[in-house]
Design an enzyme around this catalytic site. Structure first.
Site, PDB file in Angstrom:
ATOM      1  N   SER A 150       0.712  -1.195  -0.087  1.00  0.00           N
ATOM      2  CA  SER A 150      -0.005  -0.117   0.029  1.00  0.00           C
ATOM      3  C   SER A 150       0.888   1.342   0.129  1.00  0.00           C
ATOM      4  O   SER A 150       2.112   1.081   0.254  1.00  0.00           O
ATOM      5  CB  SER A 150      -1.056  -0.036   1.281  1.00  0.00           C
ATOM      6  OG  SER A 150      -0.280   0.125   2.372  1.00  0.00           O
ATOM      7  N   GLU A 258      -7.877   4.832 -11.221  1.00  0.00           N
ATOM      8  CA  GLU A 258      -6.664   5.222 -11.798  1.00  0.00           C
ATOM      9  C   GLU A 258      -6.569   4.993 -13.278  1.00  0.00           C
ATOM     10  O   GLU A 258      -6.688   3.831 -13.632  1.00  0.00           O
ATOM     11  CB  GLU A 258      -5.486   5.119 -10.848  1.00  0.00           C
ATOM     12  CG  GLU A 258      -5.564   5.595  -9.400  1.00  0.00           C
ATOM     13  CD  GLU A 258      -4.206   5.306  -8.620  1.00  0.00           C
ATOM     14  OE1 GLU A 258      -3.320   5.968  -9.085  1.00  0.00           O
ATOM     15  OE2 GLU A 258      -4.453   4.658  -7.783  1.00  0.00           O
ATOM     16  N   GLU A 270      -5.128   1.435 -11.589  1.00  0.00           N
ATOM     17  CA  GLU A 270      -5.235   0.617 -10.459  1.00  0.00           C
ATOM     18  C   GLU A 270      -6.694   1.049 -10.176  1.00  0.00           C
ATOM     19  O   GLU A 270      -7.176   2.259 -10.667  1.00  0.00           O
ATOM     20  CB  GLU A 270      -4.475   1.000  -9.215  1.00  0.00           C
ATOM     21  CG  GLU A 270      -3.027   0.272  -9.753  1.00  0.00           C
ATOM     22  CD  GLU A 270      -1.885   0.531  -8.754  1.00  0.00           C
ATOM     23  OE1 GLU A 270      -0.999  -0.362  -8.671  1.00  0.00           O
ATOM     24  OE2 GLU A 270      -2.235   1.353  -7.920  1.00  0.00           O
ATOM     25  N   THR A 278      -5.976  11.198  -3.566  1.00  0.00           N
ATOM     26  CA  THR A 278      -5.975  12.358  -4.620  1.00  0.00           C
ATOM     27  C   THR A 278      -7.198  13.014  -4.497  1.00  0.00           C
ATOM     28  O   THR A 278      -7.426  14.043  -4.863  1.00  0.00           O
ATOM     29  CB  THR A 278      -5.436  11.922  -6.243  1.00  0.00           C
ATOM     30  OG1 THR A 278      -6.758  10.798  -6.304  1.00  0.00           O
ATOM     31  CG2 THR A 278      -4.146  11.034  -6.159  1.00  0.00           C
ATOM     32  N   ARG A 356       3.093  11.736   5.125  1.00  0.00           N
ATOM     33  CA  ARG A 356       2.265  12.595   4.772  1.00  0.00           C
ATOM     34  C   ARG A 356       1.538  13.096   6.108  1.00  0.00           C
ATOM     35  O   ARG A 356       0.945  12.447   6.737  1.00  0.00           O
ATOM     36  CB  ARG A 356       1.058  12.306   3.864  1.00  0.00           C
ATOM     37  CG  ARG A 356       0.044  13.377   3.470  1.00  0.00           C
ATOM     38  CD  ARG A 356      -0.550  12.877   2.225  1.00  0.00           C
ATOM     39  NE  ARG A 356      -1.542  11.717   2.422  1.00  0.00           N
ATOM     40  CZ  ARG A 356      -1.639  10.636   1.730  1.00  0.00           C
ATOM     41  NH1 ARG A 356      -0.982  10.597   0.479  1.00  0.00           N
ATOM     42  NH2 ARG A 356      -2.486   9.606   2.172  1.00  0.00           N
TER      43      ARG A 356
END
Length: 390
Positions: A150, A258, A270, A278, A356
């Site tokens: 992942s 995607e 994917e 996103t 992130r």
């Protein structure tokens, strides 16, 4: 009617989903492998377990007796979902979807071989020897991904023969659990990567959000923008592919599908059966419902009449620079002085390099140049730094 919901995975996407679910009157238990995860901070209850431990997963389900189970990440013992469905628990979008999409081999074979979608050429490998053979067949450059991973873990691009062994080792280190197999993909020369957020409903037609453009590094998105410029013909192809694959996987909810946009048309890449990173651009108010509100409504069986584009928007990530605890943010106040700008800090308790930690959101009216809005988000994200205090 209030449902009891177990959320498996409690990151920043899960946090926004919990908020959306609570606004619709639901009761949520957030589960993750560490305490203090973002979604736990807003859920009614939380549990800390290793979700790759099937018995620990069974124990949580037995304890809370949920009406719904919503996976937010891939690293879960998903084969247990079939048992939970037999017990009458609704797994989102479905046990089949969760199992197929967690395994790149299953989803790629479904898309390419069964549904006939246009994909990059690909081969699988389980040993270094078969890996080298696959590279010979696909050619260099090529993309290597663990079949079970992942957030870009273990993903790399082979550009020369010197990259082969290090790429194999990196893929093995990034593989989930004891599953050691990789996919070697043809390198597609694309001019845009897009996410087509797709909503399948219990009582309603499949809906599509306006396409979202995005850029990746190290397998993780760095910025996204909506809408992404795309021809009517390519958009129609993308919607057709998205509807085919989501119908085959079955279930309801929001999917992040995607695609690569090339001079030769659209290529399926994917998909994730859940809100997509996103899609955080939708938190800028680009749509009448953000992606988390759409997912919440769909899984609760609430009809979504339409999805409309309300603004042009962009998101850009803020990454940590080092490993540590108790992160300190600098520059947020200065960024928030800019008009049509927002910052979402995820409140993760620890940092590591490239983790992130927040996202900058920018937006403007519909007739604004999307590149202008995107460049503003990128520039402002660079003004924020995150460093551990311990």
């Amino acid at each position: 009617m209030q449902k009891k919901i177990v959320l498996l995975g409690s990151g920043e996407l899960g946090k926004e989903l919990v908020i959306a679910l609570q606004r619709l009157g639901q009761y949520v238990i957030a589960v993750d492998s560490y305490a203090g995860a973002p979604a736990m901070q807003v859920a009614h209850e939380f549990a800390v377990i290793n979700m790759l431990d099937g018995e620990a997963l069974d124990a949580v389900v037995a304890k809370y007796q949920p009406d719904l189970i919503i996976p937010e990440i891939e690293a879960i013992r998903t084969e247990r979902f079939y048992i939970y469905e037999q017990q009458g628990i609704f797994v989102v979008p479905s046990a089949k979807a969760a199992n197929f999409t967690m395994n790149r081999k299953a989803i790629r074979d479904l898309a390419s071989k069964e549904l006939g979608l246009r994909t990059a050429r690909y081969q699988y490998a389980t040993t270094l020897e078969s890996f080298k053979k696959a590279i010979d067949e696909i050619g260099v450059p090529c993309v290597v991904k663990p079949l079970m991973s992942s957030s870009g873990k273990g993903q790399s691009v082979i550009r020369s023969e010197q990259d082969i062994e290090s790429s194999w080792q990196f893929a093995m280190e990034g593989s989930r659990g004891d599953y050691k197999e990789v996919i070697v993909e043809e390198f597609i020369h694309f001019h845009a990567e897009i996410t087509l957020l797709t909503v399948t409903q219990k009582n309603g037609e499949t809906l599509f959000c306006p396409p979202i453009g995005h850029r990746q590094e190290r397998g993780d998105y760095q910025e996204s923008w909506q809408p992404c410029v795309i021809s009517a013909a390519d958009l129609k192809d993308a919607q057709m592919m998205a509807e085919k694959v989501t119908n085959a996987l079955t279930g309801v909810g929001l999917w992040g599908v995607e695609f690569f946009l090339t001079d030769k048309g659209i290529y399926f890449s994917e998909l994730s059966p859940r809100p997509h990173d996103t899609g955080m651009v939708t938190l800028a108010g680009t749509q009448n419902f953000n992606e988390f509100e759409l997912h919440a409504r769909a899984v609760l069986g609430l009809t979504i009449p339409e999805i409309t584009l309300e603004k042009v928007g962009a998101s850009a990530v803020v990454l940590a620079k080092a490993e540590g605890q108790k992160p300190i943010f600098q520059g947020v106040e200065a960024v928030l002085k800019h008009a049509k700008t927002d910052v979402r800090i995820f409140n993760k308790p620890t940092t590591r390099k490239y983790r992130r930690m927040a996202v900058v959101l920018t937006y403007d009216q519909l007739n604004t140049d999307v590149d202008q809005v995107k460049n503003k988000a990128i520039a402002l994200a660079k003004e924020i730094s995150v460093n551990p205090s311990m």
